[in-house]
Scaffold this motif. Structure first.
Motif, PDB file in Angstrom:
ATOM      1  N   GLY A 146      37.138  -4.054  14.053  1.00 55.22           N
ATOM      2  CA  GLY A 146      38.229  -3.624  13.351  1.00 55.22           C
ATOM      3  C   GLY A 146      37.862  -2.907  12.250  1.00 55.22           C
ATOM      4  N   LYS A 147      36.555  -2.772  11.639  1.00 59.13           N
ATOM      5  CA  LYS A 147      36.364  -2.109  10.519  1.00 59.13           C
ATOM      6  C   LYS A 147      36.156  -0.662  10.722  1.00 59.13           C
ATOM      7  N   GLY A 148      35.947  -0.213  11.822  1.00 58.73           N
ATOM      8  CA  GLY A 148      35.686   1.235  12.128  1.00 58.73           C
ATOM      9  C   GLY A 148      34.270   1.507  11.699  1.00 58.73           C
ATOM     10  N   THR A 149      34.169   2.648  11.269  1.00 60.47           N
ATOM     11  CA  THR A 149      32.605   3.313  10.982  1.00 60.47           C
ATOM     12  C   THR A 149      32.592   3.096   9.493  1.00 60.47           C
ATOM     13  N   GLN A 150      31.707   2.437   9.044  1.00 57.51           N
ATOM     14  CA  GLN A 150      31.308   1.875   7.769  1.00 57.51           C
ATOM     15  C   GLN A 150      30.136   2.382   7.284  1.00 57.51           C
ATOM     16  N   THR A 151      30.240   3.121   5.862  1.00 54.96           N
ATOM     17  CA  THR A 151      29.103   3.777   5.502  1.00 54.96           C
ATOM     18  C   THR A 151      28.804   3.066   4.094  1.00 54.96           C
ATOM     19  N   GLU A 152      27.386   2.804   3.986  1.00 51.61           N
ATOM     20  CA  GLU A 152      26.820   1.984   2.824  1.00 51.61           C
ATOM     21  C   GLU A 152      25.827   2.769   2.206  1.00 51.61           C
ATOM     22  N   LEU A 153      25.859   2.858   0.871  1.00 53.84           N
ATOM     23  CA  LEU A 153      24.716   3.551  -0.048  1.00 53.84           C
ATOM     24  C   LEU A 153      23.760   2.349  -0.186  1.00 53.84           C
ATOM     25  N   LEU A 154      22.451   2.639   0.156  1.00 51.10           N
ATOM     26  CA  LEU A 154      21.468   1.525   0.006  1.00 51.10           C
ATOM     27  C   LEU A 154      20.832   2.045  -1.142  1.00 51.10           C
ATOM     28  N   SER A 155      20.417   3.320  -1.360  1.00 46.87           N
ATOM     29  CA  SER A 155      19.658   3.912  -2.559  1.00 46.87           C
ATOM     30  C   SER A 155      20.129   5.296  -2.840  1.00 46.87           C
ATOM     31  N   ASP A 156      19.336   5.898  -3.616  1.00 51.16           N
ATOM     32  CA  ASP A 156      19.517   7.444  -3.782  1.00 51.16           C
ATOM     33  C   ASP A 156      19.249   8.304  -2.544  1.00 51.16           C
ATOM     34  N   THR A 157      18.247   7.728  -1.617  1.00 54.10           N
ATOM     35  CA  THR A 157      18.056   8.607  -0.409  1.00 54.10           C
ATOM     36  C   THR A 157      18.194   7.708   0.928  1.00 54.10           C
ATOM     37  N   HIS A 158      18.984   6.667   0.838  1.00 52.71           N
ATOM     38  CA  HIS A 158      19.144   6.002   2.257  1.00 52.71           C
ATOM     39  C   HIS A 158      20.674   5.621   2.277  1.00 52.71           C
ATOM     40  N   VAL A 159      21.278   5.991   3.512  1.00 48.11           N
ATOM     41  CA  VAL A 159      22.619   5.311   3.736  1.00 48.11           C
ATOM     42  C   VAL A 159      22.417   4.651   5.095  1.00 48.11           C
ATOM     43  N   ARG A 160      23.516   3.633   5.128  1.00 50.98           N
ATOM     44  CA  ARG A 160      23.522   2.824   6.375  1.00 50.98           C
ATOM     45  C   ARG A 160      24.769   3.251   7.023  1.00 50.98           C
ATOM     46  N   ILE A 161      25.026   3.540   8.138  1.00 47.82           N
ATOM     47  CA  ILE A 161      26.241   3.448   9.012  1.00 47.82           C
ATOM     48  C   ILE A 161      26.288   2.566  10.116  1.00 47.82           C
ATOM     49  N   THR A 162      27.379   1.755  10.082  1.00 49.01           N
ATOM     50  CA  THR A 162      27.604   0.950  11.338  1.00 49.01           C
ATOM     51  C   THR A 162      28.772   1.251  11.842  1.00 49.01           C
ATOM     52  N   ARG A 163      28.942   0.693  13.301  1.00 51.58           N
ATOM     53  CA  ARG A 163      30.134   1.063  13.941  1.00 51.58           C
ATOM     54  C   ARG A 163      29.975  -0.204  15.132  1.00 51.58           C
ATOM     55  N   LEU A 164      31.003  -0.911  15.455  1.00 50.33           N
ATOM     56  CA  LEU A 164      31.014  -1.797  16.756  1.00 50.33           C
ATOM     57  C   LEU A 164      31.521  -1.075  17.841  1.00 50.33           C
ATOM     58  N   ILE A 165      30.821  -1.249  18.779  1.00 50.54           N
ATOM     59  CA  ILE A 165      31.180  -0.635  20.254  1.00 50.54           C
ATOM     60  C   ILE A 165      31.553  -1.858  21.056  1.00 50.54           C
ATOM     61  N   GLU A 166      32.824  -1.705  21.722  1.00 52.27           N
ATOM     62  CA  GLU A 166      33.141  -2.640  22.795  1.00 52.27           C
ATOM     63  C   GLU A 166      32.317  -2.170  24.034  1.00 52.27           C
TER      64      GLU A 166
END
Length: 325
Positions: free
Chosen positions: A168-188
């Motif tokens: 239910g959170k959709g696509t989430q974007t997290e800034l891990l560092s100045d050069t790294h981004v983590r994107i997560t999405r749950l798929i049914e």
């Protein structure tokens, strides 16, 4: 984030990491002592761990290796020195070579993990003991503080389960560092089908479109190590915009779990990114994680400002609707 404090003490020759988790000590103990669960958080982002040996007994040995986005392996090993289930264990932690022997010039360290019940869950205290200040400084210089923090901050996902963590959170974007981004999405849907949706051109054309009003006009993909790919999109109907595309190379592939690719905007001199895709399935749902490495902070911010997260959410929603059925 679970990690609340990381400190080094040159006089005591220690590094101490403290984290708190919303789960009882028995559950946290399980995550640290079952190799399939431990593998999901032990390596920091971009360096997932694979455990090849796990003997949970005093004198027992644990062997593992972490794999970088470019395929380099960093092996390590534990020897259990003490076990007090479910509250404490102690290991001798070593860097090893491919044969499992300690690496000359890198220290072996005595390390303790303690799990204490607190209001709302568990406090973990991890203390690493060094033989000299030089050894402590060496490990810190290798990024131990940052790496340990990012690794332990992944444990919530394991403790909560995929649905509770991401549904239910959709696509989430997290800034891990100045050069790294983590994107997560749950798929049914199952991991095998999600993997096919990322590697089969006919399936990719159904969902990897971003906002409505675009179509994928070119989809050429070779999902093998060293293989090349090329994608292009163009507007349809009254949609405004110009055709654009990306090209790159498959650097590492481990079906149906992980694929690392470079990504370059076709026809430009923009620098490439490194995209690390991983898929984890649990009870019929799959968590898609994309770790993106940018060349610098300005490039990271410029890409995120284009609405990338919203475009990916539109695509993932279409993936569930058009491919998962």
């Amino acid at each position: 984030m679970p990690v609340t404090d990381v400190t080094t003490d040159p006089e005591a020759l220690t590094m101490t990491l403290v984290a708190e988790f919303a789960a009882p000590p028995e559950r946290v103990w399980q995550a640290f002592t079952h190799p399939r669960e431990l593998a999901r958080f032990w390596g920091p982002p971009g360096w997932p761990a694979t455990f090849t040996e796990f003997d949970l007994s005093v004198g027992g040995r644990v062997a593992y290796y972490m794999t970088s986005p470019k395929g380099e392996r960093a092996p390590g090993a534990w020897e259990f020195l003490a076990i007090e289930q479910p509250h404490r264990f102690e290991v001798l932690d070593s860097f090893t070579d491919e044969r499992g022997d300690p690496v000359e010039g890198l220290p072996s360290m005595r390390t303790t993990y303690e799990f204490t019940a607190v209001d709302g869950g568990t406090r973990m205290t991890n203390v690493t003991y060094f033989a000299s200040n030089e050894a402590l400084e060496q490990i810190v210089a290798m990024g131990a503080v940052e790496g340990s923090t990012m690794a332990m901050n992944q444990l919530d996902l394991v403790l909560e389960g995929l649905r509770e963590y991401a549904q239910g959170k959709g696509t989430q974007t997290e800034l891990l560092s100045d050069t790294h981004v983590r994107i997560t999405r749950l798929i049914e849907g199952p991991r095998e089908l999600v993997w096919r949706a990322h590697t089969d051109p006919e399936l990719m054309k159904k969902w990897m479109l971003g906002p409505d009003g675009w179509r994928m006009s070119i989809c050429e993909v070779d999902p093998t190590a060293g293989g090349q790919y090329r994608f292009e999109w163009e507007p349809v109907g009254d949609t405004e915009g110009e055709a654009f595309g990306f090209d790159g190379e498959t650097v590492l592939v481990d079906p149906p779990r992980r694929m690392v690719t470079t990504e370059h905007m076709t026809g430009t001199d923009y620098p490439s990114t490194m995209n690390d895709l991983s898929l984890v399935e649990e009870h019929g749902v799959t968590l898609v994680t994309v770790l993106i490495e940018y060349p610098d902070r300005d490039t990271r911010d410029a890409v995120l400002a284009t609405g990338m997260t919203e475009g990916m959410e539109a695509s993932f929603a279409r993936l569930e609707r058009e491919v998962m059925g």
